[in-house]
Design a protein around this motif. Structure first.
Motif, PDB file in Angstrom:
ATOM      1  N   VAL A  33       0.933  -1.295  -0.055  1.00  0.00           N
ATOM      2  CA  VAL A  33      -0.055  -0.092  -0.086  1.00  0.00           C
ATOM      3  C   VAL A  33       0.872   1.286  -0.232  1.00  0.00           C
ATOM      4  O   VAL A  33       0.569   2.153  -0.834  1.00  0.00           O
ATOM      5  N   SER A  34       1.871   1.435   0.753  1.00  0.00           N
ATOM      6  CA  SER A  34       2.715   2.411   0.836  1.00  0.00           C
ATOM      7  C   SER A  34       3.377   2.973  -0.505  1.00  0.00           C
ATOM      8  O   SER A  34       3.289   4.154  -0.953  1.00  0.00           O
ATOM      9  N   ARG A  37       0.725   3.889  -2.966  1.00  0.00           N
ATOM     10  CA  ARG A  37       0.422   5.363  -2.870  1.00  0.00           C
ATOM     11  C   ARG A  37       1.054   6.153  -3.161  1.00  0.00           C
ATOM     12  O   ARG A  37       0.800   7.299  -3.706  1.00  0.00           O
ATOM     13  N   GLU A  38       2.395   6.039  -3.016  1.00  0.00           N
ATOM     14  CA  GLU A  38       3.527   6.973  -3.604  1.00  0.00           C
ATOM     15  C   GLU A  38       3.092   6.928  -5.261  1.00  0.00           C
ATOM     16  O   GLU A  38       3.339   8.122  -5.898  1.00  0.00           O
ATOM     17  N   PHE A  40       0.334   6.288  -7.010  1.00  0.00           N
ATOM     18  CA  PHE A  40      -0.745   6.974  -7.335  1.00  0.00           C
ATOM     19  C   PHE A  40      -0.658   8.532  -7.033  1.00  0.00           C
ATOM     20  O   PHE A  40      -1.065   9.443  -7.832  1.00  0.00           O
ATOM     21  N   ASP A  41       0.087   9.052  -5.861  1.00  0.00           N
ATOM     22  CA  ASP A  41       0.289  10.408  -5.826  1.00  0.00           C
ATOM     23  C   ASP A  41       0.915  10.959  -6.963  1.00  0.00           C
ATOM     24  O   ASP A  41       0.775  11.968  -7.369  1.00  0.00           O
ATOM     25  N   ARG A  51      -7.782  12.601  -7.729  1.00  0.00           N
ATOM     26  CA  ARG A  51      -8.544  11.710  -6.514  1.00  0.00           C
ATOM     27  C   ARG A  51      -9.850  12.554  -5.869  1.00  0.00           C
ATOM     28  O   ARG A  51      -9.721  13.677  -5.789  1.00  0.00           O
ATOM     29  N   ARG A 152      -9.344   2.383  -5.065  1.00  0.00           N
ATOM     30  CA  ARG A 152      -9.006   2.809  -3.678  1.00  0.00           C
ATOM     31  C   ARG A 152      -8.060   2.034  -2.963  1.00  0.00           C
ATOM     32  O   ARG A 152      -7.909   0.881  -3.276  1.00  0.00           O
ATOM     33  N   LEU A 153      -7.378   2.696  -2.168  1.00  0.00           N
ATOM     34  CA  LEU A 153      -6.565   2.162  -1.155  1.00  0.00           C
ATOM     35  C   LEU A 153      -6.796   2.262   0.251  1.00  0.00           C
ATOM     36  O   LEU A 153      -7.108   3.387   0.666  1.00  0.00           O
ATOM     37  N   GLU A 154      -6.678   1.252   0.822  1.00  0.00           N
ATOM     38  CA  GLU A 154      -7.231   1.245   2.305  1.00  0.00           C
ATOM     39  C   GLU A 154      -8.485   1.974   2.609  1.00  0.00           C
ATOM     40  O   GLU A 154      -8.504   2.864   3.469  1.00  0.00           O
ATOM     41  N   ASP A 159      -9.658   6.935  -6.350  1.00  0.00           N
ATOM     42  CA  ASP A 159      -8.678   7.349  -7.306  1.00  0.00           C
ATOM     43  C   ASP A 159      -9.333   7.207  -8.668  1.00  0.00           C
ATOM     44  O   ASP A 159      -9.673   5.879  -9.263  1.00  0.00           O
TER      45      ASP A 159
END
Length: 187
Positions: A33-34, A37-38, A40-41, A51, A152-154, A159
């Protein structure tokens, strides 16, 4: 230029079902996930994704147009992940895509064949291979389809994809045909 497509992948009964609920991510995505997320950011900064809060998305789209696909994360050699959207199970996007034309991509075998034919003509011949960074993320999607699929993450914000995500069958089809932004045309 393109031959007409006559055969499509046959999906099983369970792959054709759309359960209308937002899908959970696969365990590989949960453990990454981390890193995801990077990525996706970065894609949000590059304009590939947008988002939005869950409330905003549900207010902007009818429930049958929001397809939260399960994410899978495949580890790459550089310690990053290839994020794949499952466009089949639970969202039934891929089973409802019927491209009109056959997609053919030349490979090394075709290149060798062409070089062998050219050698007979004499002179120096050269074969170049190119690759585009994030090629599958360069196909624009029309805004009405940014939530087909979304992810979606978590259980976080949604997104939405402004470009074709990896794992959706129509993305490589339109990549080979520079054109207007694609509509996923999910039936």
């Amino acid at each position: 230029v393109y031959e007409r497509k006559a055969k499509w992948h046959k999906y099983g009964e369970d792959e054709l079902l759309e359960d209308r609920k937002w899908r959970e991510n696969y365990p590989s995505a949960t453990s990454a996930v981390s890193s995801m997320r990077e990525q996706f950011d970065e894609e949000v900064r590059e304009g590939f994704m947008q988002r939005r809060t869950t409330e905003d998305v549900t207010a902007s789209y009818s429930s049958d147009r929001i397809k939260i696909a399960s994410l899978n994360a495949l580890a790459k050699e550089d310690d990053s992940f290839r994020i794949i959207h499952d466009g089949t199970h639970g969202v039934a996007i891929n089973p409802n895509i019927f491209p009109r034309d056959q997609m053919r991509s030349p490979s090394a075998s075709e290149g060798k064949f062409v070089l062998q034919r050219l050698v007979k003509q004499g002179g120096v011949r050269l074969l170049l291979k190119g690759d585009a960074s994030k090629a599958h993320r360069r196909v624009k999607v029309v805004e009405r389809d940014w939530a087909v699929p979304a992810s979606r993450l978590e259980h976080a914000d949604v997104d939405r994809h402004k470009v074709g995500p990896f794992g959706i069958a129509i993305t490589p089809y339109w990549w080979s045909r520079p054109s207007e932004p694609l509509a996923t045309r999910v039936v």
